[in-house]
Design a protein around this motif. Structure first.
Motif, PDB file in Angstrom:
ATOM      1  N   ASN A  63       0.813  -1.229   0.000  1.00 26.15           N
ATOM      2  CA  ASN A  63       0.000   0.000   0.000  1.00 26.15           C
ATOM      3  C   ASN A  63       0.841   1.272   0.000  1.00 26.15           C
ATOM      4  OD1 ASN A  63      -2.300  -1.771   0.320  1.00 26.15           O
ATOM      5  ND2 ASN A  63      -1.658  -1.943   2.459  1.00 26.15           N
ATOM      6  N   GLU A  64       1.829   1.300  -0.866  1.00 27.08           N
ATOM      7  CA  GLU A  64       2.672   2.490  -0.980  1.00 27.08           C
ATOM      8  C   GLU A  64       2.515   3.075  -2.384  1.00 27.08           C
ATOM      9  OE1 GLU A  64       6.070   0.460   1.905  1.00 27.08           O
ATOM     10  OE2 GLU A  64       6.461   0.689  -0.247  1.00 27.08           O
ATOM     11  N   TYR A  65       2.313   4.387  -2.447  1.00 27.96           N
ATOM     12  CA  TYR A  65       2.160   5.060  -3.734  1.00 27.96           C
ATOM     13  C   TYR A  65       3.021   6.317  -3.724  1.00 27.96           C
ATOM     14  CZ  TYR A  65      -1.712   1.859  -3.912  1.00 27.96           C
ATOM     15  OH  TYR A  65      -2.452   0.720  -3.888  1.00 27.96           O
ATOM     16  N   ILE A  66       3.982   6.379  -4.601  1.00 27.91           N
ATOM     17  CA  ILE A  66       4.912   7.510  -4.590  1.00 27.91           C
ATOM     18  C   ILE A  66       4.966   8.138  -5.980  1.00 27.91           C
ATOM     19  CG2 ILE A  66       7.306   8.232  -4.160  1.00 27.91           C
ATOM     20  CD1 ILE A  66       7.545   5.466  -2.640  1.00 27.91           C
ATOM     21  N   SER A  67       4.896   9.478  -6.015  1.00 26.91           N
ATOM     22  CA  SER A  67       5.007  10.169  -7.277  1.00 26.91           C
ATOM     23  C   SER A  67       6.121  11.213  -7.134  1.00 26.91           C
ATOM     24  CB  SER A  67       3.612  10.716  -7.554  1.00 26.91           C
ATOM     25  OG  SER A  67       3.596  11.830  -8.269  1.00 26.91           O
ATOM     26  N   ILE A  68       7.137  11.092  -7.983  1.00 25.07           N
ATOM     27  CA  ILE A  68       8.336  11.935  -7.827  1.00 25.07           C
ATOM     28  C   ILE A  68       8.505  12.873  -9.020  1.00 25.07           C
ATOM     29  CG2 ILE A  68      10.841  11.901  -7.382  1.00 25.07           C
ATOM     30  CD1 ILE A  68      10.584   8.882  -6.852  1.00 25.07           C
ATOM     31  N   ASN A  69       8.793  14.129  -8.711  1.00 23.47           N
ATOM     32  CA  ASN A  69       9.136  15.081  -9.769  1.00 23.47           C
ATOM     33  C   ASN A  69      10.604  14.849 -10.146  1.00 23.47           C
ATOM     34  OD1 ASN A  69       9.885  17.286 -11.302  1.00 23.47           O
ATOM     35  ND2 ASN A  69       8.593  18.712 -10.154  1.00 23.47           N
ATOM     36  N   VAL A  70      10.860  14.454 -11.387  1.00 26.32           N
ATOM     37  CA  VAL A  70      12.235  14.153 -11.800  1.00 26.32           C
ATOM     38  C   VAL A  70      12.763  15.195 -12.803  1.00 26.32           C
ATOM     39  CG1 VAL A  70      12.080  11.671 -11.338  1.00 26.32           C
ATOM     40  CG2 VAL A  70      11.420  12.530 -13.588  1.00 26.32           C
ATOM     41  N   ASP A  71      12.070  16.298 -12.955  1.00 26.43           N
ATOM     42  CA  ASP A  71      12.491  17.323 -13.922  1.00 26.43           C
ATOM     43  C   ASP A  71      13.952  17.742 -13.726  1.00 26.43           C
ATOM     44  OD1 ASP A  71       9.972  17.257 -14.923  1.00 26.43           O
ATOM     45  OD2 ASP A  71       9.298  19.161 -14.044  1.00 26.43           O
ATOM     46  N   GLY A  72      14.362  17.800 -12.438  1.00 27.31           N
ATOM     47  CA  GLY A  72      15.724  18.237 -12.120  1.00 27.31           C
ATOM     48  C   GLY A  72      16.797  17.258 -12.571  1.00 27.31           C
ATOM     49  N   ALA A  73      16.392  16.033 -12.964  1.00 26.85           N
ATOM     50  CA  ALA A  73      17.374  15.028 -13.360  1.00 26.85           C
ATOM     51  C   ALA A  73      17.838  15.194 -14.809  1.00 26.85           C
ATOM     52  CB  ALA A  73      16.794  13.624 -13.162  1.00 26.85           C
ATOM     53  N   LYS A  74      17.196  16.103 -15.548  1.00 24.90           N
ATOM     54  CA  LYS A  74      17.575  16.275 -16.957  1.00 24.90           C
ATOM     55  C   LYS A  74      19.013  16.798 -17.057  1.00 24.90           C
ATOM     56  CE  LYS A  74      15.805  18.182 -21.326  1.00 24.90           C
ATOM     57  NZ  LYS A  74      15.660  16.947 -22.093  1.00 24.90           N
ATOM     58  N   LYS A  75      19.842  16.050 -17.811  1.00 26.90           N
ATOM     59  CA  LYS A  75      21.254  16.421 -17.938  1.00 26.90           C
ATOM     60  C   LYS A  75      21.462  17.201 -19.235  1.00 26.90           C
ATOM     61  CE  LYS A  75      22.928  12.354 -15.463  1.00 26.90           C
ATOM     62  NZ  LYS A  75      22.956  10.914 -15.706  1.00 26.90           N
ATOM     63  N   LEU A  76      22.070  18.363 -19.102  1.00 31.46           N
ATOM     64  CA  LEU A  76      22.233  19.215 -20.281  1.00 31.46           C
ATOM     65  C   LEU A  76      23.152  18.587 -21.327  1.00 31.46           C
ATOM     66  CD1 LEU A  76      22.410  22.702 -18.531  1.00 31.46           C
ATOM     67  CD2 LEU A  76      20.488  21.697 -19.799  1.00 31.46           C
ATOM     68  N   ASP A  77      24.122  17.778 -20.847  1.00 34.36           N
ATOM     69  CA  ASP A  77      25.078  17.180 -21.786  1.00 34.36           C
ATOM     70  C   ASP A  77      24.773  15.698 -22.041  1.00 34.36           C
ATOM     71  OD1 ASP A  77      25.609  16.352 -19.255  1.00 34.36           O
ATOM     72  OD2 ASP A  77      27.796  16.483 -19.420  1.00 34.36           O
ATOM     73  N   CYS A  78      23.510  15.287 -21.832  1.00 33.16           N
ATOM     74  CA  CYS A  78      23.142  13.870 -21.992  1.00 33.16           C
ATOM     75  C   CYS A  78      23.443  13.382 -23.414  1.00 33.16           C
ATOM     76  CB  CYS A  78      21.662  13.687 -21.678  1.00 33.16           C
ATOM     77  SG  CYS A  78      21.067  12.024 -21.976  1.00 33.16           S
ATOM     78  N   ALA A  79      24.056  12.190 -23.507  1.00 32.13           N
ATOM     79  CA  ALA A  79      24.422  11.632 -24.816  1.00 32.13           C
ATOM     80  C   ALA A  79      23.201  11.172 -25.611  1.00 32.13           C
ATOM     81  CB  ALA A  79      25.396  10.476 -24.629  1.00 32.13           C
ATOM     82  N   SER A  80      22.057  11.043 -24.926  1.00 36.41           N
ATOM     83  CA  SER A  80      20.843  10.601 -25.622  1.00 36.41           C
ATOM     84  C   SER A  80      19.883  11.742 -25.938  1.00 36.41           C
ATOM     85  CB  SER A  80      20.104   9.553 -24.780  1.00 36.41           C
ATOM     86  OG  SER A  80      20.901   8.410 -24.603  1.00 36.41           O
ATOM     87  N   CYS A  81      19.821  12.777 -25.066  1.00 39.17           N
ATOM     88  CA  CYS A  81      18.837  13.839 -25.315  1.00 39.17           C
ATOM     89  C   CYS A  81      19.438  15.243 -25.309  1.00 39.17           C
ATOM     90  CB  CYS A  81      17.670  13.742 -24.332  1.00 39.17           C
ATOM     91  SG  CYS A  81      18.079  14.233 -22.642  1.00 39.17           S
ATOM     92  N   GLY A  82      20.760  15.355 -25.121  1.00 38.94           N
ATOM     93  CA  GLY A  82      21.398  16.667 -25.096  1.00 38.94           C
ATOM     94  C   GLY A  82      21.535  17.270 -26.491  1.00 38.94           C
ATOM     95  N   PRO A  83      22.024  18.523 -26.578  1.00 38.91           N
ATOM     96  CA  PRO A  83      22.128  19.203 -27.883  1.00 38.91           C
ATOM     97  C   PRO A  83      23.119  18.530 -28.848  1.00 38.91           C
ATOM     98  CG  PRO A  83      23.075  20.542 -26.119  1.00 38.91           C
ATOM     99  CD  PRO A  83      22.424  19.385 -25.456  1.00 38.91           C
ATOM    100  N   SER A  84      24.138  17.838 -28.309  1.00 38.04           N
ATOM    101  CA  SER A  84      25.026  17.111 -29.229  1.00 38.04           C
ATOM    102  C   SER A  84      24.928  15.600 -28.971  1.00 38.04           C
ATOM    103  CB  SER A  84      26.468  17.614 -29.108  1.00 38.04           C
ATOM    104  OG  SER A  84      26.745  18.018 -27.781  1.00 38.04           O
ATOM    105  N   ALA A  85      23.694  15.105 -29.020  1.00 34.58           N
ATOM    106  CA  ALA A  85      23.428  13.686 -28.734  1.00 34.58           C
ATOM    107  C   ALA A  85      24.134  12.772 -29.729  1.00 34.58           C
ATOM    108  CB  ALA A  85      21.928  13.439 -28.761  1.00 34.58           C
TER     109      ALA A  85
END
Ligand SMILES: [Zn+2]
Length: 349
Positions: A234-256
């Motif tokens: 009976n545990e329900y957790i909802s987390i805001n993960v917006d802060g986890a976005k990495k500016l230099d991410c190899a998958s979603c950054g500007p030079s992916a």
């Protein structure tokens, strides 16, 4: 059924959804125009597919590499005993049932393993990707491909009584590669501790609700949080993960560089999650004559040979080898990939 009755049913079919104000007839019309790719036809995939097909999504493509076994029936809601008896490929058994549920939806089934080339082809025809896989290798591949083509995808995972889901929106939310190592992403079913169907149903309910919001144009209603829960504790957790976005991410950054699109195609051998099963993929795409294969194996007299139009199975000693039309072989009763390769070479060259 008379044509008249058939038409009357069609008119009324989605009335309960259309009366739901946020959807309305306009939202319903948008669903009909939508194309969804579902990767995996196990517990999550069957649940997602049934809901979206009943809801009147225009086109569904469902992809899976496996066939139905008895241990699937407890939670994989589209399958029946006969599918397990005949060892029907999940994608084929699913499409049969889904068509019976809603013949107006365009449903495509693919019996195959999803890797870079295959995914690139499938994604060209999708507005949304639903993750119904059981491993992070495939999810990271989906993530890179989704980022590259700017297509949203909805992650889902479950194990035991636990479930987790998140909606990835390229250009808006962090991607899976951003979240890895930052946020606890349990829910990988590579685990032999078991699973209860309610954990699956909670995940698919949340995944398909997000899908309907997205496809019907209700993007303001999207959850935009990582949701995890345990239906037993009976545990329900909802987390805001917006802060986890990495500016230099190899998958979603500007030079992916999309790192998972280049490495994953090299891997030709997989150990399947918690199943004492190894999958061997052929080095090149191929189309096998299954009848010829079955005849040749029967002549060898080394074990029990069974077949259906989609696969041939050879049971020999404590192993079972199942070969599909695309040349893939599943070797059951084994964990060692070298040993599995030896068996495959002995029987299939
Ligand atoms: Zn990222």
């Amino acid at each position: 059924m008379t044509e008249q009755l058939y038409q009357a049913e069609q008119v009324d079919r989605y009335s309960r959804q259309e009366r739901y104000a946020p959807l309305g007839p306009e939202g319903q019309a948008r669903l009909k125009e939508s194309k969804v790719l579902i990767i995996g036809a196990g517990a999550l995939g069957t649940g997602i597919a049934e809901t979206l097909v009943r809801s009147g999504v225009g086109q569904i493509t469902i992809v899976d590499r496996d066939y139905v076994e008895w241990s699937n029936l407890q939670r994989q809601q589209l399958y029946v005993e006969q599918d397990a008896i005949e060892r029907m490929p999940k994608a084929m058994a699913a499409v049969k049932r889904l068509t019976a549920i809603n013949s107006t939806v365009h449903i495509k089934a693919k019996v195959m393993d999803v890797r870079v080339d295959e995914l690139e082809e499938l994604i060209a025809d999708a507005d949304l990707i639903m993750d119904a896989t059981d491993n992070f290798d495939t999810r990271l591949l989906i993530n890179d491909m989704a980022q590259k083509h700017q297509i949203p995808w909805i992650y889902g995972g479950c194990v035991g009584s636990y479930g987790i889901t998140y909606t990835f929106l390229p250009g808006e939310t962090p991607c899976l590669n951003c979240l890895l190592g930052e946020v606890p992403l349990g829910g990988d079913t590579c685990d032999t501790s078991g699973i209860i169907p309610q954990a699956v149903q909670m995940v698919t309910a949340n995944q398909t609700a997000e899908a309907m919001k997205l496809l019907s144009g209700n993007t303001a209603a999207l959850r935009r949080k990582l949701l995890s829960f345990d239906v037993w504790r009976n545990e329900y957790i909802s987390i805001n993960v917006d802060g986890a976005k990495k500016l230099d991410c190899a998958s979603c950054g500007p030079s992916a560089t999309y790192p998972f699109l280049s490495a994953s195609n090299l891997e030709k051998t997989d150990v399947l999650c918690g199943r004492d099963t190894v999958q061997i993929r052929p080095a090149r795409p191929m189309r096998l004559d299954l009848q010829q294969t079955a005849d040749r194996l029967t002549r060898l007299e080394e074990g029990k040979v069974e077949s259906n139009p989609f696969l041939v199975s050879l049971t020999t000693g404590k192993h079972r080898l199942v070969i599909f039309q695309d040349g893939r072989v599943l070797v059951h009763g084994i964990k060692d990939t070298a040993e599995a390769r030896t068996l495959v070479h002995r029987y299939f060259g």
